[in-house]
Structures are given as C-alpha cells and as structure tokens.
Design a protein around this motif. Sequence first.
Motif, PDB file in Angstrom:
ATOM      1  N   ILE A  92       0.043  12.987   8.430  1.00  0.00           N
ATOM      2  CA  ILE A  92       1.427  12.790   7.998  1.00  0.00           C
ATOM      3  C   ILE A  92       2.297  12.395   9.194  1.00  0.00           C
ATOM      4  O   ILE A  92       2.280  13.047  10.229  1.00  0.00           O
ATOM      5  CB  ILE A  92       1.978  14.080   7.356  1.00  0.00           C
ATOM      6  N   GLY A  93       3.034  11.303   9.037  1.00  0.00           N
ATOM      7  CA  GLY A  93       3.976  10.871  10.052  1.00  0.00           C
ATOM      8  C   GLY A  93       3.367  10.211  11.265  1.00  0.00           C
ATOM      9  O   GLY A  93       4.087   9.809  12.188  1.00  0.00           O
ATOM     10  N   LYS A  94       2.043  10.072  11.289  1.00  0.00           N
ATOM     11  CA  LYS A  94       1.381   9.442  12.430  1.00  0.00           C
ATOM     12  C   LYS A  94       0.439   8.313  12.009  1.00  0.00           C
ATOM     13  O   LYS A  94      -0.006   7.544  12.844  1.00  0.00           O
ATOM     14  CB  LYS A  94       0.579  10.478  13.233  1.00  0.00           C
ATOM     15  N   SER A  95       0.105   8.239  10.728  1.00  0.00           N
ATOM     16  CA  SER A  95      -0.908   7.286  10.259  1.00  0.00           C
ATOM     17  C   SER A  95      -0.294   6.097   9.538  1.00  0.00           C
ATOM     18  O   SER A  95       0.493   6.265   8.597  1.00  0.00           O
ATOM     19  CB  SER A  95      -1.887   7.975   9.298  1.00  0.00           C
ATOM     20  N   PHE A  96      -0.687   4.922   9.997  1.00  0.00           N
ATOM     21  CA  PHE A  96      -0.445   3.697   9.249  1.00  0.00           C
ATOM     22  C   PHE A  96      -1.666   3.380   8.385  1.00  0.00           C
ATOM     23  O   PHE A  96      -1.705   2.371   7.697  1.00  0.00           O
ATOM     24  CB  PHE A  96      -0.139   2.555  10.239  1.00  0.00           C
ATOM     25  N   ASP A  97      -2.647   4.267   8.367  1.00  0.00           N
ATOM     26  CA  ASP A  97      -3.905   4.039   7.658  1.00  0.00           C
ATOM     27  C   ASP A  97      -3.658   3.464   6.258  1.00  0.00           C
ATOM     28  O   ASP A  97      -2.952   4.067   5.444  1.00  0.00           O
ATOM     29  CB  ASP A  97      -4.670   5.354   7.469  1.00  0.00           C
ATOM     30  N   GLN A  98      -4.265   2.328   5.989  1.00  0.00           N
ATOM     31  CA  GLN A  98      -4.266   1.777   4.637  1.00  0.00           C
ATOM     32  C   GLN A  98      -5.660   2.055   4.067  1.00  0.00           C
ATOM     33  O   GLN A  98      -6.654   1.489   4.526  1.00  0.00           O
ATOM     34  CB  GLN A  98      -3.955   0.287   4.661  1.00  0.00           C
ATOM     35  N   ASN A  99      -5.733   2.913   3.084  1.00  0.00           N
ATOM     36  CA  ASN A  99      -7.029   3.439   2.659  1.00  0.00           C
ATOM     37  C   ASN A  99      -7.627   2.757   1.440  1.00  0.00           C
ATOM     38  O   ASN A  99      -8.667   3.174   0.949  1.00  0.00           O
ATOM     39  CB  ASN A  99      -6.904   4.945   2.416  1.00  0.00           C
ATOM     40  N   ASN A 100      -6.973   1.724   0.960  1.00  0.00           N
ATOM     41  CA  ASN A 100      -7.554   0.952  -0.135  1.00  0.00           C
ATOM     42  C   ASN A 100      -7.174  -0.519   0.002  1.00  0.00           C
ATOM     43  O   ASN A 100      -6.697  -1.148  -0.953  1.00  0.00           O
ATOM     44  CB  ASN A 100      -7.072   1.510  -1.481  1.00  0.00           C
ATOM     45  N   PRO A 101      -7.373  -1.118   1.185  1.00  0.00           N
ATOM     46  CA  PRO A 101      -6.967  -2.505   1.380  1.00  0.00           C
ATOM     47  C   PRO A 101      -8.062  -3.529   1.049  1.00  0.00           C
ATOM     48  O   PRO A 101      -7.796  -4.727   1.027  1.00  0.00           O
ATOM     49  CB  PRO A 101      -6.631  -2.557   2.867  1.00  0.00           C
ATOM     50  N   PHE A 102      -9.284  -3.048   0.815  1.00  0.00           N
ATOM     51  CA  PHE A 102     -10.411  -3.937   0.550  1.00  0.00           C
ATOM     52  C   PHE A 102     -10.851  -3.799  -0.908  1.00  0.00           C
ATOM     53  O   PHE A 102     -10.543  -2.810  -1.565  1.00  0.00           O
ATOM     54  CB  PHE A 102     -11.618  -3.591   1.433  1.00  0.00           C
ATOM     55  N   LYS A 103     -11.586  -4.764  -1.395  1.00  0.00           N
ATOM     56  CA  LYS A 103     -12.217  -4.566  -2.696  1.00  0.00           C
ATOM     57  C   LYS A 103     -13.308  -3.515  -2.538  1.00  0.00           C
ATOM     58  O   LYS A 103     -13.891  -3.351  -1.461  1.00  0.00           O
ATOM     59  CB  LYS A 103     -12.792  -5.871  -3.235  1.00  0.00           C
ATOM     60  N   SER A 104     -13.582  -2.781  -3.601  1.00  0.00           N
ATOM     61  CA  SER A 104     -14.583  -1.722  -3.529  1.00  0.00           C
ATOM     62  C   SER A 104     -15.991  -2.303  -3.417  1.00  0.00           C
ATOM     63  O   SER A 104     -16.312  -3.310  -4.072  1.00  0.00           O
ATOM     64  CB  SER A 104     -14.509  -0.836  -4.774  1.00  0.00           C
ATOM     65  N   ALA A 105     -16.810  -1.671  -2.592  1.00  0.00           N
ATOM     66  CA  ALA A 105     -18.227  -2.045  -2.528  1.00  0.00           C
ATOM     67  C   ALA A 105     -18.926  -1.494  -3.773  1.00  0.00           C
ATOM     68  O   ALA A 105     -18.768  -0.316  -4.109  1.00  0.00           O
ATOM     69  CB  ALA A 105     -18.865  -1.472  -1.268  1.00  0.00           C
TER      70      ALA A 105
ATOM     71  N   CYS B  87      -3.539   9.036  -3.250  1.00  0.00           N
ATOM     72  CA  CYS B  87      -4.397   9.715  -4.222  1.00  0.00           C
ATOM     73  C   CYS B  87      -5.121  10.887  -3.591  1.00  0.00           C
ATOM     74  O   CYS B  87      -4.853  12.042  -3.904  1.00  0.00           O
ATOM     75  CB  CYS B  87      -5.401   8.720  -4.802  1.00  0.00           C
ATOM     76  N   TRP B  88      -6.056  10.582  -2.687  1.00  0.00           N
ATOM     77  CA  TRP B  88      -6.882  11.649  -2.112  1.00  0.00           C
ATOM     78  C   TRP B  88      -7.390  11.310  -0.714  1.00  0.00           C
ATOM     79  O   TRP B  88      -7.997  12.116  -0.051  1.00  0.00           O
ATOM     80  CB  TRP B  88      -8.099  11.896  -3.014  1.00  0.00           C
ATOM     81  N   GLU B  89      -7.135  10.099  -0.230  1.00  0.00           N
ATOM     82  CA  GLU B  89      -7.694   9.647   1.035  1.00  0.00           C
ATOM     83  C   GLU B  89      -6.927  10.255   2.206  1.00  0.00           C
ATOM     84  O   GLU B  89      -5.738   9.998   2.375  1.00  0.00           O
ATOM     85  CB  GLU B  89      -7.644   8.119   1.124  1.00  0.00           C
ATOM     86  N   PRO B  90      -7.583  11.055   3.053  1.00  0.00           N
ATOM     87  CA  PRO B  90      -6.876  11.785   4.104  1.00  0.00           C
ATOM     88  C   PRO B  90      -6.302  10.890   5.201  1.00  0.00           C
ATOM     89  O   PRO B  90      -6.878   9.860   5.574  1.00  0.00           O
ATOM     90  CB  PRO B  90      -7.969  12.706   4.682  1.00  0.00           C
ATOM     91  N   LEU B  91      -5.155  11.313   5.718  1.00  0.00           N
ATOM     92  CA  LEU B  91      -4.501  10.703   6.871  1.00  0.00           C
ATOM     93  C   LEU B  91      -3.630  11.764   7.542  1.00  0.00           C
ATOM     94  O   LEU B  91      -3.548  12.888   7.067  1.00  0.00           O
ATOM     95  CB  LEU B  91      -3.670   9.479   6.465  1.00  0.00           C
TER      96      LEU B  91
END
Length: 664
Positions: A340-353, A334-338
């Motif tokens: 390209i090609g280097k990030s395994f970042d999971q930017n929505n793995p938790f419930k929202s606070a 969507c919009w969460e920065p990472l």
Amino acid sequence: MGNRAFSWLMKLIGGYGKLNQKNPSVSRFGAVVNGKLVLDNKSLNYLDDYVRQLSLIYSKIKIHTGTEYIYPLDSLILRMHERPVICSITVDYDRVLQSDLNELRSRIQKCSNIAFKDRELKVLSEIEKLANRVSISLAKSDGRREIILKDYFPKMLYGKPTSLDEALQKLLFYNALFWQMDHYHIGLGRLDSILCEYYQNDILNGIITESEAKRMIREFILVLGKDTHAKSMSFVGDTGQYILLGGVNEQGLNVDTPLTSLFLEIMAELKIPDPKLILRVNKDTSMQIWNKAVKCILTGTGSPLIMNEMLVMDKMARFGYDRSDVWNVGTSACWEPLIIGKSFDQNNPFKSAIAIKPLNDIILSGEDFTNFNSLLISYKAAYAKELESVVKDIDFDCSPLFTLFFDDCIDKELDFTDGGAKYSFHGAQVVSLPNTVNALLSIKQFVYDEQLFKLSDCKRAIETNFEGMEDLHSLVINSGKKFGSTDEEVVELTNNLISFTGDVISKLTSNGQPVKVGFSSPNYISSSKDVLASLDGRLNGEPFAVHISPLTSKIDISEVLEFSSMLHYNDNCINGNVVDFIIPSSYIKESEKLTRILKNACSNGIFELQLNVMDKATLVDAKAHPEKYPNLIVRVWGFSAYFNDLPESFKDNLIRRAEVYEAT
C-alpha cells in the motif's frame, strides 16, 4: 483514455485530433506529426496533457450539496472514459489524510526538474480550486450540515483531520478526485487502522457515540457504492473498491481495532456488493473477528475475502519486496498482493496464460509418446512458450496526481509510473490449471496405466467435441483422481506444474523488473470460448475452472482447503491464489462449523479464500424471474455483483457450479 473521452475533451477545449496508441496499454492525446504529438497546432508532453485534463474536469464537475458527505465525482463525466489511465492501485490513505498541500508545495518548489515542479504545482492548484468550488457551493445553503461541511473546505487540505467526520470527508474528497482522473480500481486500504485514532479520540472526548460513528461509517460506505455502474469496468460491480481489515502492524503485532468489528457489522447489515471487504488473518486474529467475518460471508455478499497474511507476506519478501514494507500488504483490486502506498504494480496487464491449450495442441499434433513422462515433458515445453508469450514490456500512462501521495516520487522528481514509486513488479495470471491437471491425470490413467484408449482416440475426442466418444467422456468426468483431491498423485502433479510455472516466469521481466504470477484469473469464461474440448471432460467453449476450485461434487470444502494447504508456491507465484468454493445455504445454521473450517485452513497454510453462499434452485428461479430477486448477490471473481446484472454466460456458469457443489 478512449475515443469517447478524447472527443469529449476536444469539445471542452475547442480542438480536435486523433488518439495515438503505441500499444493497447497506453494512451496519448493528439495527432502525430513528424514524430511529435500535436494538439491545437502545438506540441505537448503527455504529462502536461494530463494536468490540462485535470483542470478541465475539475472545473466541470457538478457539486452536489445537501448530502451527509460531499463526493465530487461526476458520474456523467466518468462514464465518458472508455479505459482507465492507471488502475488497480491502493493509495495509502493514511498519508492522504495527513497530507498538507502547503508542505507538499514547499517540497515541490525545491525540485530542480522544472517540468516536474511546474506540473505538480499545477496539480496542487487544481485541487485547491476544486475545494474552493465546493466551499462556494456549500455557502449557498444555510443548512446545519452544509455549515459544518463548509468549515471543512478548503481547511482540510492543509493538515490532519481533527475528527472522524472530517477524516471521512477528506478521504471521500480525494477518492473522488482519483476516480475522476481515470484511476479505476482504487483500493481503500486499511481503514479500520487508519480511521481508528479519529474514532477513539472522538469517543474519548464525548464528541460522538459508537452508534453515531456506526451511522457515519455506514453513510461513508453508501457514498462509495452509489456510483457502482459508472465505476465498473468489465461488469457492473467490478469497481475494485475494497476495504482492508485486520492484520499486523509495523511491529508485527495483530491490530484488530474496534472499527474492524464495526465494518464487518455494517457490511453484514447493508448486504451490498460494493465496496467489498478483505480480511487479513493470522494466528492472533480473535474469535470475535472470525465469527463476525463468517457471519458477513453467510449473508451471501461474498465478503470478506480471507487473506492468510503471514504466508503472503513471507512470499512477498522472498520475491523482492523489503521485509520492512510487507506488513502493509494490500491488494491491487481483487486479490493480487502489493504494498500500500509504495506499489505501482499492475497485476493484470497481460492476457492470461491458458494452461490447457498447449496440452490440446500437442495431442492434436498427432505425435505419439511412449510413456506419460515423455508427454509431460513435451507439454511443459509448449506450456513454457504460452507463458513466455503473454509477458511483455508495457508503456504506461502517467499520474501526476498519484505522484503527490506515493513514497519517494517528489524526492526522486519522477512520476509515479516512471520510477517514482518504489515497486513496479507487474503480474501475470494463469487460467485453467485445474482443467489441465485433470486432463493430464485422465491421460495418464486411461492411455498409459490402464491402456483403455490411445492418444489418437484423445485427438478425435477433442476434434469431435466427444461426439462418438461418449465412453471416453464418461470416464474422464467420473475418474477418481481430480484437482482439489488430497490424493498424493494429484497434489504432486499440481505442485509440479506450479513449480514449473514459477521457474519459467522467473526468467522473464516486464519493463526490466521481475514478474509475479498467480493461478487465479478473471478470464475463466472469456478465454475459454475459443478453446476446443479438453480431456478433463470440458466441452468445446465451456468455461474453465474458477481459480483454485474442484470440478466435481466428490470434493467438499474441507478437502479442497486441505488440498490447497498442501500446495507449494514458488516465491514468484504470489499474484493471487484464491480457493473459490460455493457452499450451500445450510451453512447459515452452522456458522460455528464454518468458522472452525476456515480458521484451521489458514493455520494449515492456504493462500487466499473466497466463498459464495447459494443454491441452484434460487439461481435458476432468479434467472427465470429476475424481478423476484433484485438484491441477490453473487461472488463473480474478485468482486461481487447483483445476479441480475451479470451476462447470461456467468449466470449459467454459477448455476452449473452450484449444482455440482450442492452434492458435496
């Protein structure tokens, strides 16, 4: 992989078992016997299960020929998968296009980790088998296009494409493979840059004309969007397929290419929601690109989202990404920065606070506070616990397929999700920040400054959903100081809460890594349903504010953009901060004015921006008479969708928001 997919797999291999889940974010095949996974009376490593699944799926995919491009994705099989294994990743498709399976095989064969080596070699073998299946299917036809495509398969697996046409085909081939292996929300990255050399070489050598290139890319886009229903997650349209345009190169120079314009033109003409566009902008982005981007936005598709890349990149470097990498910033879906090609970042793995809930809780506790500052201190303590409760360690599934195409994985002999990828900075999200700011401002004004009400009255208003408290309800709704206003007190309180959020999150880790946080969440409706009325005037169960957006008709787009440029994000507050606004369709006749507004906003320092173009009357009529509006598109959160495909709650929320913003 969910139970339906598991049952399907069992039918294919003739076995049976049950799904073992250590937590909601992980899936494994087999039954657990004496602490070991057992499938077909045999203990298997889940990485081997992945490869086995890959082999079965690739052998079962239906190959459809007679089309402009071959896209080996079987939507019937894809629909059997309840949940993705790894999602919201942007692959480096430049690396994919230049990949040579023989070169990869040579590197893998040198690995000392036998299990890793065997798995990755099997993945290569399955890719080759599928390419051969495609080639055999094409050989059964003597059509001119089939002959051309047959020449691409499996040759294209062993080196860089020689034309734009071949590049588009190779890109689609691998994209379909990723999707077919449960990897949802796959961003396509910087296609205007990646494909430009093929386009320019073909043009220079007289192989294609610009109009032919436009036709080819148009067909490519339509292929990506043809399986939207099967690819969607929460809602139809929520595929995470984005094409990134514009931005700087590795030397920091702006690189608008001829394809940047071409993609914007094609999407403005197609007027489809999927795939979507994201435009990286900077001080050197040309007016031509700005004008075409605004023209595309004004078609009502919600694309492109605008990313103010220099601000985003600087924050990412300060957070922990190497400055040498941030030039290649993309987003997770969507919009969460990472990276390209280097990030395994999971930017929505938790419930929202949920920022507003702790404020409700301390008011409902009945505790009295002598002044607003003491209440704010108490709120922050409760809010900190809410933030701390959502960040957790997560056991992720594997991806031997992605492992082939991400930095360092083969050299490290580690799976993409198990330390192979360079970055694994996962992200948290906060919902209802605007509601919280407005509620705190109301309490300060009406309880402490003007002393028109007591906290006990506020408690009763929350408990009764403002029944019998209509005077208080009217005051908090119509109060002058609101989130999105450039009033000094509003900006100061908002920055106070942003800073506090960043400080709390900075002390937390997920899987041993620092955590990012952002103030744009897709859960502004789902997470609000069980939250009582709040002192911003929101009623019991009503949706929260959408991302960074005002809740009043008194704040227009110019003011909310100025407000947004005054926000100071901590270095870890980078997990998406999107200004979301609905502009009336009258702007279609004032595109130059809108261009100036957006360009100035980025110069002043907003983080990200997405716009809906709509009016209440159209939405109301579309809800009552959906048959009249089969192609009405709206921006939902980080994606766009056809209005008719949305749940009623989202339709109603868009209508309410359009009504509010029409008065601006």
